[in-house]
Write a protein that holds these residues in place. Sequence first.
Motif, PDB file in Angstrom:
ATOM      1  N   SER A   5       0.819  -1.213   0.000  1.00 23.60           N
ATOM      2  CA  SER A   5       0.000   0.000   0.000  1.00 23.60           C
ATOM      3  C   SER A   5       0.853   1.263   0.000  1.00 23.60           C
ATOM      4  O   SER A   5       0.415   2.314  -0.480  1.00 23.60           O
ATOM      5  CB  SER A   5      -0.945   0.003   1.203  1.00 23.60           C
ATOM      6  N   SER A   6       2.077   1.148   0.511  1.00 25.41           N
ATOM      7  CA  SER A   6       2.958   2.324   0.508  1.00 25.41           C
ATOM      8  C   SER A   6       3.359   2.716  -0.909  1.00 25.41           C
ATOM      9  O   SER A   6       3.595   3.892  -1.199  1.00 25.41           O
ATOM     10  CB  SER A   6       4.213   2.053   1.347  1.00 25.41           C
ATOM     11  N   ILE A   7       3.445   1.701  -1.805  1.00 27.80           N
ATOM     12  CA  ILE A   7       3.723   2.002  -3.215  1.00 27.80           C
ATOM     13  C   ILE A   7       2.573   2.822  -3.786  1.00 27.80           C
ATOM     14  O   ILE A   7       2.763   3.818  -4.484  1.00 27.80           O
ATOM     15  CB  ILE A   7       3.888   0.710  -4.030  1.00 27.80           C
ATOM     16  N   LEU A   8       1.350   2.393  -3.456  1.00 28.25           N
ATOM     17  CA  LEU A   8       0.168   3.024  -4.023  1.00 28.25           C
ATOM     18  C   LEU A   8      -0.029   4.440  -3.508  1.00 28.25           C
ATOM     19  O   LEU A   8      -0.549   5.307  -4.215  1.00 28.25           O
ATOM     20  CB  LEU A   8      -1.061   2.178  -3.695  1.00 28.25           C
ATOM     21  N   GLN A   9       0.379   4.695  -2.266  1.00 31.65           N
ATOM     22  CA  GLN A   9       0.198   6.019  -1.698  1.00 31.65           C
ATOM     23  C   GLN A   9       0.994   7.078  -2.442  1.00 31.65           C
ATOM     24  O   GLN A   9       0.537   8.213  -2.620  1.00 31.65           O
ATOM     25  CB  GLN A   9       0.612   6.008  -0.219  1.00 31.65           C
ATOM     26  N   ASN A  10       2.201   6.720  -2.887  1.00 30.28           N
ATOM     27  CA  ASN A  10       3.089   7.699  -3.494  1.00 30.28           C
ATOM     28  C   ASN A  10       3.061   7.683  -5.016  1.00 30.28           C
ATOM     29  O   ASN A  10       3.490   8.647  -5.653  1.00 30.28           O
ATOM     30  CB  ASN A  10       4.531   7.472  -3.022  1.00 30.28           C
ATOM     31  N   ASN A  11       2.564   6.590  -5.594  1.00 34.29           N
ATOM     32  CA  ASN A  11       2.594   6.462  -7.051  1.00 34.29           C
ATOM     33  C   ASN A  11       1.430   7.213  -7.692  1.00 34.29           C
ATOM     34  O   ASN A  11       0.301   7.154  -7.219  1.00 34.29           O
ATOM     35  CB  ASN A  11       2.529   4.976  -7.437  1.00 34.29           C
ATOM     36  N   VAL A  12       1.709   7.900  -8.789  1.00 33.79           N
ATOM     37  CA  VAL A  12       0.661   8.652  -9.481  1.00 33.79           C
ATOM     38  C   VAL A  12       0.467   8.140 -10.908  1.00 33.79           C
ATOM     39  O   VAL A  12      -0.263   8.750 -11.692  1.00 33.79           O
ATOM     40  CB  VAL A  12       0.983  10.167  -9.515  1.00 33.79           C
ATOM     41  N   THR A  13       1.095   7.013 -11.252  1.00 34.19           N
ATOM     42  CA  THR A  13       1.006   6.496 -12.619  1.00 34.19           C
ATOM     43  C   THR A  13       0.468   5.079 -12.702  1.00 34.19           C
ATOM     44  O   THR A  13       0.137   4.610 -13.790  1.00 34.19           O
ATOM     45  CB  THR A  13       2.397   6.515 -13.296  1.00 34.19           C
ATOM     46  N   LEU A  14       0.353   4.354 -11.578  1.00 35.03           N
ATOM     47  CA  LEU A  14      -0.048   2.945 -11.612  1.00 35.03           C
ATOM     48  C   LEU A  14      -1.446   2.792 -12.213  1.00 35.03           C
ATOM     49  O   LEU A  14      -2.415   3.366 -11.730  1.00 35.03           O
ATOM     50  CB  LEU A  14      -0.018   2.344 -10.214  1.00 35.03           C
ATOM     51  N   ALA A  15      -1.537   1.996 -13.303  1.00 37.17           N
ATOM     52  CA  ALA A  15      -2.810   1.773 -13.986  1.00 37.17           C
ATOM     53  C   ALA A  15      -3.357   0.369 -13.746  1.00 37.17           C
ATOM     54  O   ALA A  15      -4.559   0.147 -13.818  1.00 37.17           O
ATOM     55  CB  ALA A  15      -2.657   2.015 -15.478  1.00 37.17           C
ATOM     56  N   SER A  16      -2.460  -0.600 -13.467  1.00 39.83           N
ATOM     57  CA  SER A  16      -2.904  -1.990 -13.325  1.00 39.83           C
ATOM     58  C   SER A  16      -2.235  -2.641 -12.115  1.00 39.83           C
ATOM     59  O   SER A  16      -1.001  -2.651 -12.017  1.00 39.83           O
ATOM     60  CB  SER A  16      -2.555  -2.781 -14.593  1.00 39.83           C
ATOM     61  N   LEU A  17      -3.057  -3.175 -11.209  1.00 35.81           N
ATOM     62  CA  LEU A  17      -2.557  -3.869 -10.028  1.00 35.81           C
ATOM     63  C   LEU A  17      -3.227  -5.227  -9.946  1.00 35.81           C
ATOM     64  O   LEU A  17      -4.454  -5.326  -9.869  1.00 35.81           O
ATOM     65  CB  LEU A  17      -2.850  -3.057  -8.761  1.00 35.81           C
ATOM     66  N   THR A  18      -2.440  -6.303  -9.978  1.00 32.30           N
ATOM     67  CA  THR A  18      -2.968  -7.658  -9.930  1.00 32.30           C
ATOM     68  C   THR A  18      -2.427  -8.387  -8.722  1.00 32.30           C
ATOM     69  O   THR A  18      -1.225  -8.656  -8.627  1.00 32.30           O
ATOM     70  CB  THR A  18      -2.598  -8.435 -11.206  1.00 32.30           C
ATOM     71  N   LEU A  19      -3.336  -8.712  -7.793  1.00 35.97           N
ATOM     72  CA  LEU A  19      -2.967  -9.432  -6.577  1.00 35.97           C
ATOM     73  C   LEU A  19      -3.862 -10.654  -6.372  1.00 35.97           C
ATOM     74  O   LEU A  19      -3.988 -11.152  -5.257  1.00 35.97           O
ATOM     75  CB  LEU A  19      -3.087  -8.498  -5.362  1.00 35.97           C
TER      76      LEU A  19
END
Length: 634
Positions: free
Chosen positions: A183-197
Amino acid sequence: MDSDFQPIVHLMYAAYNVTKPKTIKHIHLGSNVIQEEGARLIGEELRNNMTLTSLNLGHNQIGTKGAQYLSYGLKDNTTIQRIYLEDNAIGKDGALHIAEWIKSNKVLTAISLGNNQIGSRGAKYISDALQDNMVICHIFLEENRIGDKGAQFLAKALRNKTTLASLQLANNQIGAKGAHYLSSILQNNVTLASLTLGGNQIGTKGAQYLADSLRNKETLTRMNLSFNGISATTVGQLYVLFQNKTKLVHFDLKGNDGCDDVGIAASFQIRHNKKVVGLDLQSNNIRDQGAKYIADALQNNTTLTELDLGYCDIGEQGTKYLADALNNNKLFSFDSQTLTVLYLGHNQLKDEGIQCIAHILETAVILGELSLNNNDIGEQGAKYLADALNNNKTLTTLILENNHLGNKGALYLAQVLQHHPTLKVLELQNNQIENEGVQYLADALETNKVLTSLRLDENHIDDQGAQYLAHALETNRNFKYLELNNNKISDWKAVEAIINTRAKQNDAFNLDNYGIGDNIIELMTSIFRKTNKFTRISLHSNKIGDRGAQLLASLVKNSTTIITLDLRSNHIGDEGADHLADALKFNKTLSTLKLHGNLITATGAKDLANVRKNRTTPIQLNIAGKNIEKTKKI
């Protein structure tokens, strides 16, 4: 080819591709079983290559040693931007070799190492190598058992990456703790378009961590949290949180017990994918809650034209959600693209649910096809639909197969049929309709000039009901197609065949061996007299008698199209022959009349022969009847 030689062939193929002119930019050798020896040859050739930008060696069993060969061969390469090495069993040590190369490559934008058993240690090697990479966009590490520890390593390396667009970590034994790290990646990232978990064990707590970090993010277009043990309550919370994120088109939550994942996924498609014009959700058991998700999305959708919710068990409440949404929706405005097809079959809808659907019919301005088959609709439901159709000017197809409309329901629909301007297809199979109900429908067909197809299979109609229909269709020239099978009608196949000739383009008609009698000939001649298109009519081996022959003679007498009439092996006697002979005095086009195998005696044969002699146009008569001792052609 012997399987022992296949690796050699693949090696030769790989070597050939890599040693091509040094201007080559892309090499795709996936699934070639090159193994570690092939990787060695490729590695050697790549040492001097400075033009290659993309290398795909996925599914090749190169192993740890093969990864080492590649790493050595690529150590001086500064041009490769994308490398795909999934499913190669390189393990954590192979990941270390690849990581060493990554450290020296400053242009790498995509790396795929899925299904390589690299574990948490391998994830650490790759993470450390990516620390100084400022351009990485796509990371695929699915099925590597990296666990929470591996997720922690990745989170540390990727936390401040401003270019990361897609992260694939499915099936990696990541739990709630690992989700917290990510979640720390997601907090700071402004370009992530696809997340698969998908296929991890993040659970409800992990999902909440991710949700909190994505609360104010608007870049995601795809998110997969399937099979993660997330509770239905949390799934609902995720739906509420993300439903207005306009870029999130694909949201996959399947395999989380108790949630309507299909309904949620469909909702995001309807809400945010402006290219979706048709959505087929048949047989997905979305129930009423799933219908609510879809209904929420439909309120503002202006592109969907076809929606199939058959076999979805949406029930009365789900139907109400849909009806409320559609009745308040731009879909039904005159100036926008609109819903034209709605399938709601097999949904346990009763009369109350149909009342909701009726409201849709009243307000829809372009809905053309409505399917409500295999529900539990009774005569009251039929009345709701009929009342709505009185105000509807667009519906062309209504499917009500396998319900319980009965005679009263048929009456309500018949009353609408008398004046409805657009309905062309009506399907009423298996609805407990009897002769009384058929009479209502037949009366409507006498005035209706729009309906072209009616299905009444598997009801309780007998010969009297068939007569009602036949009488109505004598004056209705637009009707084309009727289905009557599995009723109590003795000659239903013949009745169908005769009526359905209206839709056929050929000029030949055949009812041989149908066992039909004079009553069917009466129907046939009344219809054929108005179509006037057949040149060849074959009715041999039936039960046609003198009355039938008289009706056929009347048809032939004024016909200018019939050239062949085959009546062999019927029950026609001298009286029938006399009627046919009289018709031949006036007909100028019939050239062949076959009467072999009937009950015509020498008297009847003589009448026909006399007409032939005086006829100005030639005709071939085959009479040899059962009561004539000697076969003769006249």
